[in-house]
Design an enzyme around this catalytic site. Structure first.
Site, PDB file in Angstrom:
ATOM      1  N   CYS A 114       4.330  -5.898   2.456  1.00  0.00           N
ATOM      2  CA  CYS A 114       3.323  -5.133   1.683  1.00  0.00           C
ATOM      3  C   CYS A 114       3.334  -5.701   0.278  1.00  0.00           C
ATOM      4  O   CYS A 114       3.833  -5.076  -0.662  1.00  0.00           O
ATOM      5  CB  CYS A 114       3.660  -3.646   1.686  1.00  0.00           C
ATOM      6  SG  CYS A 114       3.989  -2.947   3.318  1.00  0.00           S
ATOM      7  N   ALA A 115       2.782  -6.896   0.100  1.00  0.00           N
ATOM      8  CA  ALA A 115       3.149  -7.751  -1.027  1.00  0.00           C
ATOM      9  C   ALA A 115       2.344  -7.568  -2.310  1.00  0.00           C
ATOM     10  O   ALA A 115       2.868  -7.825  -3.397  1.00  0.00           O
ATOM     11  CB  ALA A 115       3.060  -9.211  -0.600  1.00  0.00           C
ATOM     12  N   ALA A 116       1.071  -7.190  -2.229  1.00  0.00           N
ATOM     13  CA  ALA A 116       0.230  -7.176  -3.429  1.00  0.00           C
ATOM     14  C   ALA A 116       0.772  -6.166  -4.444  1.00  0.00           C
ATOM     15  O   ALA A 116       1.273  -5.113  -4.062  1.00  0.00           O
ATOM     16  CB  ALA A 116      -1.208  -6.832  -3.054  1.00  0.00           C
ATOM     17  N   PRO A 117       0.695  -6.509  -5.750  1.00  0.00           N
ATOM     18  CA  PRO A 117       0.051  -7.691  -6.346  1.00  0.00           C
ATOM     19  C   PRO A 117       0.936  -8.929  -6.434  1.00  0.00           C
ATOM     20  O   PRO A 117       0.515  -9.935  -6.977  1.00  0.00           O
ATOM     21  CB  PRO A 117      -0.311  -7.197  -7.749  1.00  0.00           C
ATOM     22  CG  PRO A 117       0.793  -6.234  -8.078  1.00  0.00           C
ATOM     23  CD  PRO A 117       1.123  -5.533  -6.783  1.00  0.00           C
ATOM     24  N   GLY A 118       2.181  -8.850  -5.945  1.00  0.00           N
ATOM     25  CA  GLY A 118       2.963 -10.067  -5.838  1.00  0.00           C
ATOM     26  C   GLY A 118       4.210 -10.156  -6.694  1.00  0.00           C
ATOM     27  O   GLY A 118       4.869 -11.197  -6.705  1.00  0.00           O
ATOM     28  N   ASP A 138      -0.647  -8.524   2.843  1.00  0.00           N
ATOM     29  CA  ASP A 138      -1.105  -7.211   2.402  1.00  0.00           C
ATOM     30  C   ASP A 138      -2.377  -6.872   3.172  1.00  0.00           C
ATOM     31  O   ASP A 138      -3.222  -7.752   3.387  1.00  0.00           O
ATOM     32  CB  ASP A 138      -1.365  -7.179   0.898  1.00  0.00           C
ATOM     33  CG  ASP A 138      -1.299  -5.752   0.359  1.00  0.00           C
ATOM     34  OD1 ASP A 138      -0.220  -5.356  -0.122  1.00  0.00           O
ATOM     35  OD2 ASP A 138      -2.312  -5.028   0.436  1.00  0.00           O
ATOM     36  N   ASP A 183       8.151  -3.085   0.758  1.00  0.00           N
ATOM     37  CA  ASP A 183       7.922  -2.245  -0.421  1.00  0.00           C
ATOM     38  C   ASP A 183       6.822  -1.272  -0.018  1.00  0.00           C
ATOM     39  O   ASP A 183       5.642  -1.508  -0.252  1.00  0.00           O
ATOM     40  CB  ASP A 183       7.524  -3.103  -1.616  1.00  0.00           C
ATOM     41  CG  ASP A 183       7.439  -2.310  -2.906  1.00  0.00           C
ATOM     42  OD1 ASP A 183       8.238  -1.365  -3.064  1.00  0.00           O
ATOM     43  OD2 ASP A 183       6.578  -2.622  -3.745  1.00  0.00           O
ATOM     44  N   CYS A 236       8.854   3.878  -4.425  1.00  0.00           N
ATOM     45  CA  CYS A 236       8.917   4.332  -5.819  1.00  0.00           C
ATOM     46  C   CYS A 236       8.659   5.842  -5.851  1.00  0.00           C
ATOM     47  O   CYS A 236       7.870   6.333  -6.650  1.00  0.00           O
ATOM     48  CB  CYS A 236       7.930   3.574  -6.699  1.00  0.00           C
ATOM     49  SG  CYS A 236       6.205   3.673  -6.167  1.00  0.00           S
TER      50      CYS A 236
END
Length: 499
Positions: A114-118, A138, A183, A236
């Site tokens: 779930c990579a964006a924004p990197g 993503d 993430d 988070c």
């Protein structure tokens, strides 16, 4: 953030969870936001960055991230030429922890699901140091653009970018990755101080909706992990339903996994442990107890926002035959991506070969496997499985494009090489006003004597002044220009320009 802006249901829940710590927790919302950046280890070390001794930056170390630093808001590192050179990535301090827990090693195959924004993808890439393979994904197509840009800015050469639902990736990448980062999308409770709009949207997000999504992501990631590999799951949010309870339920369903406690160095950085007493429902016994080895970051206990992370290791070791079979797909050739055109014939790439032979000082074509879609050419890391049916945004490092028998190098190529790898360089100082003019897209007046000229990889003959030039700031690339008769034509991309 004013505590009166927090949803009452949230504060009631936190009061019940934290008991005597609740007052200190609420007081953290009156404290100013913290700002962090992470030095890009692909390009330089923290020591090399600090040696510049510039007054632009006042940095203090973040204890759980070896390349991470707090900075003062007035430093504005996003408005500095070094940012455009990819020397650092601006990132919330607590968000740097999950990749540290992942313990990425050289030559690992790593997935950021779930990579964006990197931010975490660029951190993983720095840990790999140009070795191994990084696959980033993503599901949100609108967010993938930022992901691609950040990878290119940092100078990543060994990644592919996907825009796919994880369940569609499971068969292609079955037992493929050594490390996987999740993430996970979450209710965002830990970000209320940083992003006040998240507090206003909290009740709409729904802990239940997020929990169901997180459960699926863990299950899907487990199918793509090689024996002996590690998944780091992070959020988070403070919600036990998305944290301790999520991990305990996963362990109940997957007894072949264990929770790995953070290293002694990380444990001594002010981190708190997960809370087994917050686990309820179906999870029982050892699975519930294992969450004491997970990690929480509390804003009233350290300098950062609220986060949770768990390192999950697949303990089963593969038999020799299984070890070979698990990565068998890597021997298959990469296929066209869904929605893309067929790869060009090898002869069509002749302009690229000719360009690289006279414009570069290293064997670019040995970096990986050349693949092309339409006019666009990429360098794909070795060992990528057949990607047929997978939605691919970047099948590798974007090298450039082919136009009417000539090759045009991409900005990503400039950002991915080093000054020593180009035959023609315009070395600008950070104090030279022309660096800002270049970043704004302006043509520059450049005397021929200012260029640094070298011989290309295919010849001992010095390159002429005319041609493609790598523009650098204090020795680090920021983009391409084309020099002719005392003028440097600007090739800096319009969407990247200084504003």
């Amino acid at each position: 953030m004013n505590v009166t802006q927090l949803p009452s249901a949230f504060t009631d829940k936190m009061k019940h969870m934290l008991q005597e710590e609740f007052t200190d927790f609420m007081a953290s919302y009156d404290e100013p936001r913290l700002f962090g950046l992470r030095i890009n280890g692909i390009k330089l070390s923290p020591e090399e960055f600090q040696a510049k001794k510039r007054e632009d930056f006042h940095l203090t170390p973040i204890p759980w991230a070896d390349h991470g630093f707090y900075y003062q808001e007035e430093n504005r590192p996003g408005k500095h030429p070094y940012y455009h050179a990819g020397l650092y990535y601006i990132q919330e301090p607590s968000a740097m922890l999950p990749v540290e827990l992942l313990d990425v090693q050289p030559n690992d195959r790593v997935l950021d699901l779930c990579a964006a924004p990197g931010g975490k993808s660029t951190q993983i890439a720095a840990k790999l140091g140009g070795t191994g393979t990084l696959v980033v994904n993503d599901i949100h197509s609108d967010r993938v653009k930022a992901l691609v840009k950040n990878l290119e800015l940092i100078g990543v050469r060994n990644s592919i970018v996907l825009n796919e639902r994880p369940e569609r990736m499971m068969s292609t990448f079955a037992s493929f990755f050594d490390k996987i980062l999740i993430d996970a999308p979450c209710s965002g409770e830990g970000m209320f101080r940083k992003e006040e709009d998240m507090a206003r949207q909290w009740e709409k997000h729904g802990v239940e909706v997020c929990s169901a999504m997180q459960h699926d992501l863990l299950r899907q990631a487990a199918a793509m992990l090689a024996p002996g590999g590690t998944i780091v799951y992070s959020t988070c949010t403070f919600s036990p339903e998305e944290n301790e309870m999520q991990i305990a339920a996963f362990l109940d369903d997957h007894p072949e996994f264990e929770v790995v406690a953070p290293s002694a160095a990380l444990a001594g950085a002010g981190l708190s442990t997960g809370r087994p007493e917050w686990v309820s429902g179906a999870a029982k016994g050892s699975a519930a107890d294992a969450v004491s080895r997970t990690v929480r970051l509390w804003p009233h206990r350290l300098k950062g926002e609220g986060h949770f992370a768990a390192a999950l290791r697949l303990s089963a070791a593969p038999a020799p035959a299984e070890a070979g079979a698990s990565h068998a797909a890597a021997a298959k050739p990469a296929a066209k991506h869904r929605g893309g055109g067929p790869a060009k014939a090898a002869a069509d790439l002749a302009p690229l070969h000719a360009w690289a032979a006279v414009e570069l000082r290293f064997p670019l074509l040995e970096e990986g496997k050349l693949v092309s879609f339409g006019e666009h050419v990429y360098m794909q890391p070795h060992g990528i499985p057949n990607l047929a049916g997978i939605k691919v945004v970047r099948p590798g490092w974007y090298i450039g494009s082919l136009h009417k028998g000539r090759f045009v190098p991409a900005h990503a190529l400039a950002m991915g090489i080093r000054e020593s790898e180009a035959v023609r360089i315009l070395p600008l100082s950070v104090d030279d006003p022309r660096i800002i003019r270049y970043l704004k897209g302006e043509t520059l007046e450049v005397d021929e004597a200012e260029l640094k000229l070298h011989s290309p990889v295919a010849s001992n003959k010095m390159a002429p002044a005319k041609g493609w030039s790598l523009v650098t700031v204090d020795g680090y690339p920021v983009g391409w220009g084309k020099w002719l008769d005392g003028m440097m034509k600007n090739e800096y991309p319009q969407g990247w320009r200084w504003t």
